[in-house]
Design a protein around this motif. Sequence first.
Motif, PDB file in Angstrom:
ATOM      1  N   LEU A   1       0.804  -1.221   0.000  1.00  0.00           N
ATOM      2  CA  LEU A   1       0.000   0.000   0.000  1.00  0.00           C
ATOM      3  C   LEU A   1       0.839   1.273   0.000  1.00  0.00           C
ATOM      4  CD1 LEU A   1      -2.594  -1.077   2.730  1.00  0.00           C
ATOM      5  CD2 LEU A   1      -2.892  -1.165   0.251  1.00  0.00           C
ATOM      6  N   ASP A   2       2.104   1.169   0.385  1.00  0.00           N
ATOM      7  CA  ASP A   2       2.975   2.329   0.560  1.00  0.00           C
ATOM      8  C   ASP A   2       2.385   3.305   1.589  1.00  0.00           C
ATOM      9  OD1 ASP A   2       5.317   3.692   0.113  1.00  0.00           O
ATOM     10  OD2 ASP A   2       4.485   4.935  -1.474  1.00  0.00           O
ATOM     11  N   ILE A   3       1.834   2.723   2.645  1.00  0.00           N
ATOM     12  CA  ILE A   3       1.252   3.508   3.735  1.00  0.00           C
ATOM     13  C   ILE A   3       1.767   2.909   5.046  1.00  0.00           C
ATOM     14  CG2 ILE A   3      -0.895   4.190   4.903  1.00  0.00           C
ATOM     15  CD1 ILE A   3      -2.352   3.657   2.252  1.00  0.00           C
ATOM     16  N   PRO A   4       2.173   3.749   6.024  1.00  0.00           N
ATOM     17  CA  PRO A   4       2.586   3.190   7.321  1.00  0.00           C
ATOM     18  C   PRO A   4       1.471   2.360   7.945  1.00  0.00           C
ATOM     19  CG  PRO A   4       3.110   5.514   7.207  1.00  0.00           C
ATOM     20  CD  PRO A   4       2.267   5.207   5.994  1.00  0.00           C
ATOM     21  N   CYS A   5       1.852   1.279   8.581  1.00  0.00           N
ATOM     22  CA  CYS A   5       0.874   0.312   9.083  1.00  0.00           C
ATOM     23  C   CYS A   5       1.256  -0.081  10.504  1.00  0.00           C
ATOM     24  CB  CYS A   5       0.897  -0.897   8.145  1.00  0.00           C
ATOM     25  SG  CYS A   5      -0.079  -2.278   8.671  1.00  0.00           S
ATOM     26  N   ILE A   6       0.262  -0.357  11.319  1.00  0.00           N
ATOM     27  CA  ILE A   6       0.510  -0.820  12.688  1.00  0.00           C
ATOM     28  C   ILE A   6      -0.399  -2.017  12.948  1.00  0.00           C
ATOM     29  CG2 ILE A   6      -1.154   0.857  13.635  1.00  0.00           C
ATOM     30  CD1 ILE A   6       0.700   1.109  16.060  1.00  0.00           C
ATOM     31  N   ILE A   7       0.150  -3.087  13.508  1.00  0.00           N
ATOM     32  CA  ILE A   7      -0.692  -4.252  13.787  1.00  0.00           C
ATOM     33  C   ILE A   7      -0.626  -4.591  15.275  1.00  0.00           C
ATOM     34  CG2 ILE A   7      -0.142  -5.123  11.476  1.00  0.00           C
ATOM     35  CD1 ILE A   7       1.225  -7.527  12.791  1.00  0.00           C
ATOM     36  N   ASP A   8      -1.695  -5.185  15.752  1.00  0.00           N
ATOM     37  CA  ASP A   8      -1.719  -5.603  17.165  1.00  0.00           C
ATOM     38  C   ASP A   8      -2.751  -6.711  17.326  1.00  0.00           C
ATOM     39  OD1 ASP A   8      -1.249  -5.614  19.973  1.00  0.00           O
ATOM     40  OD2 ASP A   8      -0.899  -3.449  19.931  1.00  0.00           O
ATOM     41  N   ASN A   9      -2.729  -7.333  18.473  1.00  0.00           N
ATOM     42  CA  ASN A   9      -3.713  -8.346  18.845  1.00  0.00           C
ATOM     43  C   ASN A   9      -5.105  -7.700  18.945  1.00  0.00           C
ATOM     44  OD1 ASN A   9      -5.038  -9.238  21.690  1.00  0.00           O
ATOM     45  ND2 ASN A   9      -4.444 -10.972  20.447  1.00  0.00           N
ATOM     46  N   ASN A  10      -6.149  -8.453  18.614  1.00  0.00           N
ATOM     47  CA  ASN A  10      -7.479  -7.827  18.583  1.00  0.00           C
ATOM     48  C   ASN A  10      -7.993  -7.422  19.973  1.00  0.00           C
ATOM     49  OD1 ASN A  10      -8.043 -10.390  19.439  1.00  0.00           O
ATOM     50  ND2 ASN A  10      -9.536 -10.879  17.841  1.00  0.00           N
ATOM     51  N   ALA A  11      -7.576  -8.140  21.021  1.00  0.00           N
ATOM     52  CA  ALA A  11      -8.026  -7.732  22.364  1.00  0.00           C
ATOM     53  C   ALA A  11      -7.347  -6.421  22.777  1.00  0.00           C
ATOM     54  CB  ALA A  11      -7.712  -8.817  23.387  1.00  0.00           C
ATOM     55  N   ASN A  12      -6.071  -6.259  22.412  1.00  0.00           N
ATOM     56  CA  ASN A  12      -5.406  -4.987  22.689  1.00  0.00           C
ATOM     57  C   ASN A  12      -6.095  -3.854  21.932  1.00  0.00           C
ATOM     58  OD1 ASN A  12      -3.480  -6.062  24.384  1.00  0.00           O
ATOM     59  ND2 ASN A  12      -1.904  -6.243  22.814  1.00  0.00           N
ATOM     60  N   ALA A  13      -6.437  -4.112  20.668  1.00  0.00           N
ATOM     61  CA  ALA A  13      -7.097  -3.087  19.855  1.00  0.00           C
ATOM     62  C   ALA A  13      -8.463  -2.736  20.436  1.00  0.00           C
ATOM     63  CB  ALA A  13      -7.233  -3.581  18.414  1.00  0.00           C
ATOM     64  N   ALA A  14      -9.217  -3.774  20.823  1.00  0.00           N
ATOM     65  CA  ALA A  14     -10.549  -3.543  21.397  1.00  0.00           C
ATOM     66  C   ALA A  14     -10.437  -2.780  22.722  1.00  0.00           C
ATOM     67  CB  ALA A  14     -11.263  -4.873  21.617  1.00  0.00           C
ATOM     68  N   ALA A  15      -9.418  -3.108  23.503  1.00  0.00           N
ATOM     69  CA  ALA A  15      -9.201  -2.407  24.779  1.00  0.00           C
ATOM     70  C   ALA A  15      -8.965  -0.920  24.534  1.00  0.00           C
ATOM     71  CB  ALA A  15      -8.001  -3.023  25.503  1.00  0.00           C
ATOM     72  N   LEU A  16      -8.117  -0.636  23.570  1.00  0.00           N
ATOM     73  CA  LEU A  16      -7.813   0.766  23.238  1.00  0.00           C
ATOM     74  C   LEU A  16      -9.066   1.490  22.765  1.00  0.00           C
ATOM     75  CD1 LEU A  16      -5.148   2.443  23.172  1.00  0.00           C
ATOM     76  CD2 LEU A  16      -5.062   1.983  20.712  1.00  0.00           C
ATOM     77  N   ALA A  17      -9.867   0.802  21.935  1.00  0.00           N
ATOM     78  CA  ALA A  17     -11.096   1.405  21.412  1.00  0.00           C
ATOM     79  C   ALA A  17     -12.084   1.705  22.546  1.00  0.00           C
ATOM     80  CB  ALA A  17     -11.737   0.472  20.391  1.00  0.00           C
ATOM     81  N   GLU A  18     -12.227   0.760  23.491  1.00  0.00           N
ATOM     82  CA  GLU A  18     -13.170   0.988  24.603  1.00  0.00           C
ATOM     83  C   GLU A  18     -12.708   2.163  25.481  1.00  0.00           C
ATOM     84  OE1 GLU A  18     -16.080  -0.085  25.286  1.00  0.00           O
ATOM     85  OE2 GLU A  18     -16.370  -1.934  24.138  1.00  0.00           O
ATOM     86  N   VAL A  19     -11.401   2.332  25.616  1.00  0.00           N
ATOM     87  CA  VAL A  19     -10.890   3.437  26.435  1.00  0.00           C
ATOM     88  C   VAL A  19     -11.066   4.779  25.711  1.00  0.00           C
ATOM     89  CG1 VAL A  19      -8.789   4.449  27.405  1.00  0.00           C
ATOM     90  CG2 VAL A  19      -9.300   2.033  27.783  1.00  0.00           C
ATOM     91  N   HIS A  20     -10.907   4.778  24.411  1.00  0.00           N
ATOM     92  CA  HIS A  20     -11.022   6.046  23.660  1.00  0.00           C
ATOM     93  C   HIS A  20     -12.462   6.404  23.316  1.00  0.00           C
ATOM     94  CE1 HIS A  20      -6.824   7.278  22.857  1.00  0.00           C
ATOM     95  NE2 HIS A  20      -6.583   6.003  23.124  1.00  0.00           N
ATOM     96  N   TYR A  21     -13.289   5.380  23.040  1.00  0.00           N
ATOM     97  CA  TYR A  21     -14.631   5.674  22.511  1.00  0.00           C
ATOM     98  C   TYR A  21     -15.762   4.957  23.241  1.00  0.00           C
ATOM     99  CZ  TYR A  21     -11.767   7.173  18.551  1.00  0.00           C
ATOM    100  OH  TYR A  21     -10.830   7.781  17.768  1.00  0.00           O
ATOM    101  N   GLY A  22     -15.473   4.088  24.175  1.00  0.00           N
ATOM    102  CA  GLY A  22     -16.525   3.249  24.743  1.00  0.00           C
ATOM    103  C   GLY A  22     -16.673   3.365  26.240  1.00  0.00           C
ATOM    104  N   ALA A  23     -16.678   2.221  26.924  1.00  0.00           N
ATOM    105  CA  ALA A  23     -16.987   2.172  28.357  1.00  0.00           C
ATOM    106  C   ALA A  23     -15.875   2.741  29.242  1.00  0.00           C
ATOM    107  CB  ALA A  23     -17.247   0.720  28.766  1.00  0.00           C
ATOM    108  N   GLY A  24     -14.650   2.821  28.707  1.00  0.00           N
ATOM    109  CA  GLY A  24     -13.521   3.192  29.564  1.00  0.00           C
ATOM    110  C   GLY A  24     -13.015   4.616  29.392  1.00  0.00           C
TER     111      GLY A  24
END
Length: 370
Positions: free
Chosen positions: A149-172
Amino acid sequence: MSVQQRGLQESLPQQETIVAGSRSQRTASQPGTQRITGKLLATQGYVVGIEISGSGARQSVALADLNGTILHHIRRPLDDVPDTNTILQLLNGMLAEVMDPERLQDGRVLRVGVAVGGLVDASRGVVRTLHHAHGWDNFPLQDYLEQRLDIPCIIDNNANAAALAEVHYGAGIGERIVLYVGLGRGIGGGMVINGKIYHGTTCCAGEIGHLLVKEQGQDTKQICSCGGFGHLEAIASAQAISRTMIGLSIEFPETEAAIRRITGARAERITAEQVFRLAASGDRVAQRVVDGVYTYLGIALANIVHLLNPSMIILGGQVAQAGELLLAPLQARLRDLCLPAASQDVHIELGKLGTEANIIGAVTLALQDI
Ligand SMILES: [Zn+2]
Protein backbone atom coordinates in the motif's frame (compact mmCIF):
# COMPACT_ATOMS: atom_id res chain seq x y z
CA MET A 1 -2.90 6.06 -10.74
CA SER A 2 -1.96 6.39 -7.11
CA VAL A 3 0.67 4.32 -5.38
CA GLN A 4 -2.11 2.74 -3.36
CA GLN A 5 -3.93 1.58 -6.46
CA ARG A 6 -0.78 0.24 -8.05
CA GLY A 7 0.00 -1.74 -4.93
CA LEU A 8 -3.44 -3.29 -4.88
CA GLN A 9 -3.49 -4.18 -8.54
CA GLU A 10 -0.32 -6.20 -8.42
CA SER A 11 -0.89 -9.91 -8.36
CA LEU A 12 -0.48 -11.57 -5.00
CA PRO A 13 3.06 -12.91 -4.67
CA GLN A 14 3.67 -16.42 -3.40
CA GLN A 15 3.81 -16.62 0.34
CA GLU A 16 7.42 -17.87 0.32
CA THR A 17 8.48 -14.72 -1.52
CA ILE A 18 6.72 -12.48 0.99
CA VAL A 19 8.27 -14.17 3.97
CA ALA A 20 11.75 -14.32 2.51
CA GLY A 21 11.65 -10.68 1.38
CA SER A 22 10.55 -9.48 4.76
CA ARG A 23 12.93 -11.62 6.73
CA SER A 24 15.89 -9.59 5.49
CA GLN A 25 14.08 -6.41 6.50
CA ARG A 26 13.39 -7.75 9.96
CA THR A 27 17.05 -8.35 10.62
CA ALA A 28 17.69 -4.71 9.74
CA SER A 29 15.17 -3.37 12.24
CA GLN A 30 15.72 -3.45 15.97
CA PRO A 31 13.52 -5.89 17.86
CA GLY A 32 11.50 -4.19 20.53
CA THR A 33 11.11 -0.88 18.73
CA GLN A 34 7.81 0.02 17.15
CA ARG A 35 8.55 1.77 13.92
CA ILE A 36 5.24 3.43 13.26
CA THR A 37 4.93 5.90 16.08
CA GLY A 38 6.07 9.23 14.64
CA LYS A 39 3.67 12.08 15.12
CA LEU A 40 2.10 13.12 11.83
CA LEU A 41 0.05 15.97 13.31
CA ALA A 42 -2.26 15.72 10.35
CA THR A 43 -5.52 17.63 10.15
CA GLN A 44 -6.77 16.11 6.92
CA GLY A 45 -6.89 12.63 5.54
CA TYR A 46 -8.12 9.21 6.53
CA VAL A 47 -7.11 6.03 8.26
CA VAL A 48 -8.02 2.45 7.40
CA GLY A 49 -8.79 -0.27 9.94
CA ILE A 50 -8.55 -4.00 9.18
CA GLU A 51 -9.93 -6.85 11.27
CA ILE A 52 -8.68 -10.42 10.74
CA SER A 53 -9.88 -13.48 12.64
CA GLY A 54 -8.67 -17.05 12.49
CA SER A 55 -12.17 -18.51 12.50
CA GLY A 56 -13.12 -16.99 9.16
CA ALA A 57 -16.12 -15.33 10.79
CA ARG A 58 -14.74 -11.82 10.97
CA GLN A 59 -12.86 -10.25 8.09
CA SER A 60 -13.56 -6.55 7.62
CA VAL A 61 -12.03 -3.30 6.40
CA ALA A 62 -13.14 0.21 7.35
CA LEU A 63 -12.32 3.72 6.20
CA ALA A 64 -12.45 6.36 8.95
CA ASP A 65 -11.81 10.07 9.27
CA LEU A 66 -9.25 11.47 11.71
CA ASN A 67 -11.90 11.71 14.44
CA GLY A 68 -12.33 7.94 14.29
CA THR A 69 -15.74 8.11 12.61
CA ILE A 70 -16.18 5.12 10.33
CA LEU A 71 -17.24 6.32 6.88
CA HIS A 72 -17.35 3.00 5.06
CA HIS A 73 -17.15 -0.56 6.34
CA ILE A 74 -17.04 -3.81 4.38
CA ARG A 75 -17.36 -7.29 5.90
CA ARG A 76 -16.49 -10.51 4.12
CA PRO A 77 -17.05 -13.41 6.53
CA LEU A 78 -15.92 -16.84 5.40
CA ASP A 79 -17.63 -20.13 6.18
CA ASP A 80 -14.46 -22.12 6.70
CA VAL A 81 -11.09 -21.59 8.35
CA PRO A 82 -8.97 -19.75 5.79
CA ASP A 83 -5.26 -19.96 4.96
CA THR A 84 -2.97 -16.96 4.54
CA ASN A 85 -3.44 -16.44 0.81
CA THR A 86 -7.21 -16.69 1.02
CA ILE A 87 -7.37 -13.95 3.63
CA LEU A 88 -4.81 -11.72 1.90
CA GLN A 89 -6.66 -11.99 -1.45
CA LEU A 90 -9.87 -11.09 0.36
CA LEU A 91 -8.21 -8.13 2.08
CA ASN A 92 -6.75 -6.82 -1.17
CA GLY A 93 -10.21 -6.71 -2.73
CA MET A 94 -11.74 -5.00 0.30
CA LEU A 95 -8.90 -2.46 0.55
CA ALA A 96 -9.29 -1.53 -3.11
CA GLU A 97 -13.01 -0.99 -2.55
CA VAL A 98 -12.63 1.01 0.67
CA MET A 99 -9.81 3.18 -0.72
CA ASP A 100 -11.59 3.98 -3.98
CA PRO A 101 -10.39 7.49 -5.02
CA GLU A 102 -14.04 8.60 -5.06
CA ARG A 103 -14.10 8.17 -1.27
CA LEU A 104 -10.84 10.01 -0.62
CA GLN A 105 -11.93 13.57 -1.40
CA ASP A 106 -10.29 15.12 1.70
CA GLY A 107 -6.81 13.67 1.34
CA ARG A 108 -4.94 10.42 1.38
CA VAL A 109 -4.93 7.46 3.76
CA LEU A 110 -2.30 8.29 6.39
CA ARG A 111 -2.08 5.01 8.25
CA VAL A 112 -3.49 1.50 8.39
CA GLY A 113 -4.25 -0.31 11.66
CA VAL A 114 -4.84 -4.06 11.88
CA ALA A 115 -6.50 -6.00 14.71
CA VAL A 116 -5.49 -9.67 14.47
CA GLY A 117 -7.27 -12.49 16.31
CA GLY A 118 -4.08 -14.30 17.27
CA LEU A 119 -0.70 -13.87 18.89
CA VAL A 120 1.01 -10.75 17.54
CA ASP A 121 4.48 -9.32 18.03
CA ALA A 122 3.44 -5.69 17.70
CA SER A 123 7.00 -4.42 18.09
CA ARG A 124 8.10 -6.20 14.89
CA GLY A 125 4.77 -6.20 13.09
CA VAL A 126 4.67 -9.98 12.91
CA VAL A 127 1.73 -12.36 13.39
CA ARG A 128 3.09 -15.16 15.56
CA THR A 129 0.06 -17.42 15.12
CA LEU A 130 -3.51 -17.00 13.99
CA HIS A 131 -5.52 -19.55 15.92
CA HIS A 132 -7.30 -22.16 13.80
CA ALA A 133 -5.81 -20.82 10.53
CA HIS A 134 -2.87 -22.16 8.51
CA GLY A 135 0.18 -20.39 7.14
CA TRP A 136 0.31 -17.45 9.54
CA ASP A 137 3.15 -18.51 11.83
CA ASN A 138 5.65 -15.63 11.99
CA PHE A 139 4.00 -13.90 9.05
CA PRO A 140 5.34 -10.31 8.62
CA LEU A 141 1.93 -8.72 8.03
CA GLN A 142 3.07 -5.15 8.75
CA ASP A 143 5.84 -5.26 6.10
CA TYR A 144 3.51 -6.99 3.66
CA LEU A 145 0.84 -4.29 3.90
CA GLU A 146 3.31 -1.40 3.92
CA GLN A 147 4.96 -2.67 0.76
CA ARG A 148 1.68 -3.24 -1.03
CA LEU A 149 0.00 0.00 0.00
CA ASP A 150 2.97 2.33 0.56
CA ILE A 151 1.25 3.51 3.73
CA PRO A 152 2.59 3.19 7.32
CA CYS A 153 0.87 0.31 9.08
CA ILE A 154 0.51 -0.82 12.69
CA ILE A 155 -0.69 -4.25 13.79
CA ASP A 156 -1.72 -5.60 17.17
CA ASN A 157 -3.71 -8.35 18.84
CA ASN A 158 -7.48 -7.83 18.58
CA ALA A 159 -8.03 -7.73 22.36
CA ASN A 160 -5.41 -4.99 22.69
CA ALA A 161 -7.10 -3.09 19.86
CA ALA A 162 -10.55 -3.54 21.40
CA ALA A 163 -9.20 -2.41 24.78
CA LEU A 164 -7.81 0.77 23.24
CA ALA A 165 -11.10 1.40 21.41
CA GLU A 166 -13.17 0.99 24.60
CA VAL A 167 -10.89 3.44 26.43
CA HIS A 168 -11.02 6.05 23.66
CA TYR A 169 -14.63 5.67 22.51
CA GLY A 170 -16.53 3.25 24.74
CA ALA A 171 -16.99 2.17 28.36
CA GLY A 172 -13.52 3.19 29.56
CA ILE A 173 -13.38 6.86 28.61
CA GLY A 174 -11.39 8.81 31.20
CA GLU A 175 -10.17 5.67 33.02
CA ARG A 176 -6.42 5.50 33.73
CA ILE A 177 -5.85 1.77 34.30
CA VAL A 178 -8.18 -0.52 32.37
CA LEU A 179 -8.29 -4.27 31.81
CA TYR A 180 -10.31 -5.41 28.82
CA VAL A 181 -11.38 -9.05 28.73
CA GLY A 182 -12.57 -10.38 25.38
CA LEU A 183 -14.68 -13.47 26.10
CA GLY A 184 -15.17 -14.73 22.56
CA ARG A 185 -14.38 -18.03 20.85
CA GLY A 186 -11.11 -17.75 22.81
CA ILE A 187 -10.23 -15.38 25.63
CA GLY A 188 -8.02 -12.36 25.03
CA GLY A 189 -7.05 -9.54 27.33
CA GLY A 190 -5.74 -6.04 26.87
CA MET A 191 -4.34 -3.62 29.41
CA VAL A 192 -4.48 0.10 28.69
CA ILE A 193 -2.48 2.21 31.10
CA ASN A 194 -2.55 5.99 30.82
CA GLY A 195 -4.09 5.68 27.36
CA LYS A 196 -1.46 3.27 26.00
CA ILE A 197 -1.52 -0.49 25.47
CA TYR A 198 0.84 -2.29 27.85
CA HIS A 199 2.57 -4.97 25.76
CA GLY A 200 5.16 -6.47 28.11
CA THR A 201 8.63 -7.65 27.08
CA THR A 202 7.61 -9.98 24.23
CA CYS A 203 4.11 -8.60 23.50
CA CYS A 204 2.41 -11.33 25.56
CA ALA A 205 1.06 -9.13 28.35
CA GLY A 206 -2.67 -9.57 28.73
CA GLU A 207 -2.82 -13.12 27.34
CA ILE A 208 -5.12 -13.95 30.19
CA GLY A 209 -6.82 -16.84 28.38
CA HIS A 210 -3.77 -18.90 29.34
CA LEU A 211 -3.82 -18.09 33.03
CA LEU A 212 -3.75 -21.37 34.93
CA VAL A 213 -6.84 -21.27 37.13
CA LYS A 214 -7.61 -24.96 37.68
CA GLU A 215 -4.80 -27.20 38.78
CA GLN A 216 -6.66 -30.43 38.00
CA GLY A 217 -7.81 -29.19 34.59
CA GLN A 218 -6.70 -32.29 32.71
CA ASP A 219 -9.15 -34.42 34.72
CA THR A 220 -12.06 -32.77 32.93
CA LYS A 221 -10.40 -32.86 29.50
CA GLN A 222 -10.90 -29.12 29.16
CA ILE A 223 -8.08 -28.48 26.70
CA CYS A 224 -7.03 -24.96 25.76
CA SER A 225 -6.32 -23.77 22.18
CA CYS A 226 -2.63 -23.72 23.19
CA GLY A 227 -2.77 -27.40 24.20
CA GLY A 228 -2.67 -26.72 27.94
CA PHE A 229 -5.12 -27.82 30.62
CA GLY A 230 -6.81 -25.80 33.33
CA HIS A 231 -6.41 -22.54 31.43
CA LEU A 232 -9.11 -19.89 31.75
CA GLU A 233 -9.94 -20.09 28.02
CA ALA A 234 -10.73 -23.81 28.31
CA ILE A 235 -13.41 -23.02 30.91
CA ALA A 236 -14.86 -19.56 30.32
CA SER A 237 -14.64 -18.86 26.56
CA ALA A 238 -17.83 -18.93 24.51
CA GLN A 239 -16.72 -22.14 22.83
CA ALA A 240 -15.82 -23.80 26.15
CA ILE A 241 -19.16 -22.86 27.71
CA SER A 242 -21.14 -24.26 24.79
CA ARG A 243 -19.06 -27.45 24.60
CA THR A 244 -19.23 -28.10 28.33
CA MET A 245 -22.97 -27.53 28.33
CA ILE A 246 -23.55 -29.96 25.45
CA GLY A 247 -21.20 -32.54 26.98
CA LEU A 248 -22.85 -32.45 30.41
CA SER A 249 -26.41 -32.44 29.08
CA ILE A 250 -26.10 -35.91 27.53
CA GLU A 251 -27.02 -37.55 30.82
CA PHE A 252 -29.90 -35.19 31.56
CA PRO A 253 -32.95 -35.60 29.25
CA GLU A 254 -34.73 -32.50 30.55
CA THR A 255 -31.71 -30.33 29.84
CA GLU A 256 -31.25 -31.90 26.41
CA ALA A 257 -34.86 -31.13 25.63
CA ALA A 258 -34.43 -27.53 26.77
CA ILE A 259 -31.37 -27.13 24.54
CA ARG A 260 -33.23 -28.57 21.55
CA ARG A 261 -36.09 -26.17 22.21
CA ILE A 262 -33.98 -23.00 22.32
CA THR A 263 -31.68 -23.95 19.45
CA GLY A 264 -34.28 -25.30 17.04
CA ALA A 265 -32.88 -28.82 17.47
CA ARG A 266 -29.35 -27.69 16.57
CA ALA A 267 -27.67 -28.15 19.95
CA GLU A 268 -24.22 -27.34 18.58
CA ARG A 269 -25.43 -23.77 18.04
CA ILE A 270 -26.19 -23.05 21.68
CA THR A 271 -24.62 -19.75 22.70
CA ALA A 272 -22.99 -18.81 25.98
CA GLU A 273 -25.76 -16.28 26.55
CA GLN A 274 -28.36 -19.02 26.18
CA VAL A 275 -26.50 -21.15 28.74
CA PHE A 276 -26.60 -18.25 31.23
CA ARG A 277 -30.33 -17.79 30.60
CA LEU A 278 -30.99 -21.51 31.07
CA ALA A 279 -29.11 -21.34 34.37
CA ALA A 280 -31.18 -18.35 35.47
CA SER A 281 -34.36 -20.26 34.63
CA GLY A 282 -33.31 -23.03 37.02
CA ASP A 283 -31.61 -25.65 34.81
CA ARG A 284 -29.18 -27.46 37.12
CA VAL A 285 -26.74 -28.47 34.37
CA ALA A 286 -26.51 -24.92 33.04
CA GLN A 287 -26.04 -23.68 36.61
CA ARG A 288 -23.06 -26.01 36.99
CA VAL A 289 -21.48 -24.66 33.80
CA VAL A 290 -22.13 -21.05 34.75
CA ASP A 291 -20.83 -21.58 38.30
CA GLY A 292 -17.57 -22.78 36.75
CA VAL A 293 -17.34 -19.53 34.80
CA TYR A 294 -18.01 -17.41 37.90
CA THR A 295 -15.48 -19.38 39.94
CA TYR A 296 -12.55 -19.50 37.52
CA LEU A 297 -13.08 -16.15 35.83
CA GLY A 298 -13.47 -14.74 39.35
CA ILE A 299 -10.13 -16.27 40.40
CA ALA A 300 -8.40 -14.89 37.30
CA LEU A 301 -9.81 -11.39 37.74
CA ALA A 302 -9.08 -11.33 41.47
CA ASN A 303 -5.43 -12.18 40.78
CA ILE A 304 -5.22 -9.53 38.09
CA VAL A 305 -6.81 -6.94 40.38
CA HIS A 306 -4.08 -7.51 42.95
CA LEU A 307 -1.39 -7.29 40.30
CA LEU A 308 -2.66 -4.35 38.28
CA ASN A 309 -5.03 -2.51 40.64
CA PRO A 310 -7.24 -1.31 37.76
CA SER A 311 -10.09 1.17 38.05
CA MET A 312 -12.18 -0.65 35.46
CA ILE A 313 -12.57 -4.13 33.98
CA ILE A 314 -14.43 -4.14 30.67
CA LEU A 315 -16.00 -7.38 29.45
CA GLY A 316 -16.52 -7.89 25.73
CA GLY A 317 -17.15 -10.74 23.30
CA GLN A 318 -20.04 -13.17 22.98
CA VAL A 319 -20.06 -14.27 26.63
CA ALA A 320 -20.53 -10.65 27.74
CA GLN A 321 -23.90 -10.70 25.97
CA ALA A 322 -25.13 -12.47 29.12
CA GLY A 323 -25.05 -8.96 30.63
CA GLU A 324 -26.03 -8.66 34.29
CA LEU A 325 -26.14 -12.47 34.62
CA LEU A 326 -22.36 -12.33 34.25
CA LEU A 327 -21.56 -8.92 35.76
CA ALA A 328 -23.28 -9.07 39.13
CA PRO A 329 -21.88 -12.44 40.28
CA LEU A 330 -18.37 -11.48 39.14
CA GLN A 331 -18.52 -8.20 41.02
CA ALA A 332 -19.56 -10.18 44.13
CA ARG A 333 -16.67 -12.65 43.61
CA LEU A 334 -14.19 -9.80 43.45
CA ARG A 335 -15.55 -8.38 46.69
CA ASP A 336 -15.16 -11.82 48.32
CA LEU A 337 -11.71 -12.67 46.94
CA CYS A 338 -9.83 -9.35 46.94
CA LEU A 339 -8.41 -7.09 49.59
CA PRO A 340 -11.02 -4.34 50.05
CA ALA A 341 -8.43 -1.70 49.26
CA ALA A 342 -7.73 -3.38 45.91
CA SER A 343 -11.30 -4.06 44.80
CA GLN A 344 -13.38 -1.24 46.29
CA ASP A 345 -12.93 1.07 43.32
CA VAL A 346 -12.94 -1.54 40.55
CA HIS A 347 -15.94 -1.27 38.27
CA ILE A 348 -16.81 -4.19 36.02
CA GLU A 349 -18.63 -2.96 32.95
CA LEU A 350 -19.84 -4.37 29.67
CA GLY A 351 -18.05 -3.03 26.59
CA LYS A 352 -20.05 -0.37 24.79
CA LEU A 353 -18.71 -1.11 21.31
CA GLY A 354 -20.05 -4.66 21.17
CA THR A 355 -19.16 -6.66 18.09
CA GLU A 356 -17.63 -3.54 16.49
CA ALA A 357 -14.89 -3.29 19.16
CA ASN A 358 -12.25 -5.00 17.00
CA ILE A 359 -12.70 -2.93 13.85
CA ILE A 360 -13.01 0.32 15.85
CA GLY A 361 -9.88 -0.90 17.66
CA ALA A 362 -8.05 -1.25 14.35
CA VAL A 363 -9.03 2.31 13.45
CA THR A 364 -7.94 3.51 16.89
CA LEU A 365 -4.56 1.82 16.44
CA ALA A 366 -4.12 3.67 13.15
CA LEU A 367 -5.00 6.98 14.81
CA GLN A 368 -2.43 6.69 17.58
CA ASP A 369 -0.02 9.65 17.50
CA ILE A 370 -1.59 11.20 14.40
ZN1 LIG B 1 -3.82 -21.93 26.95
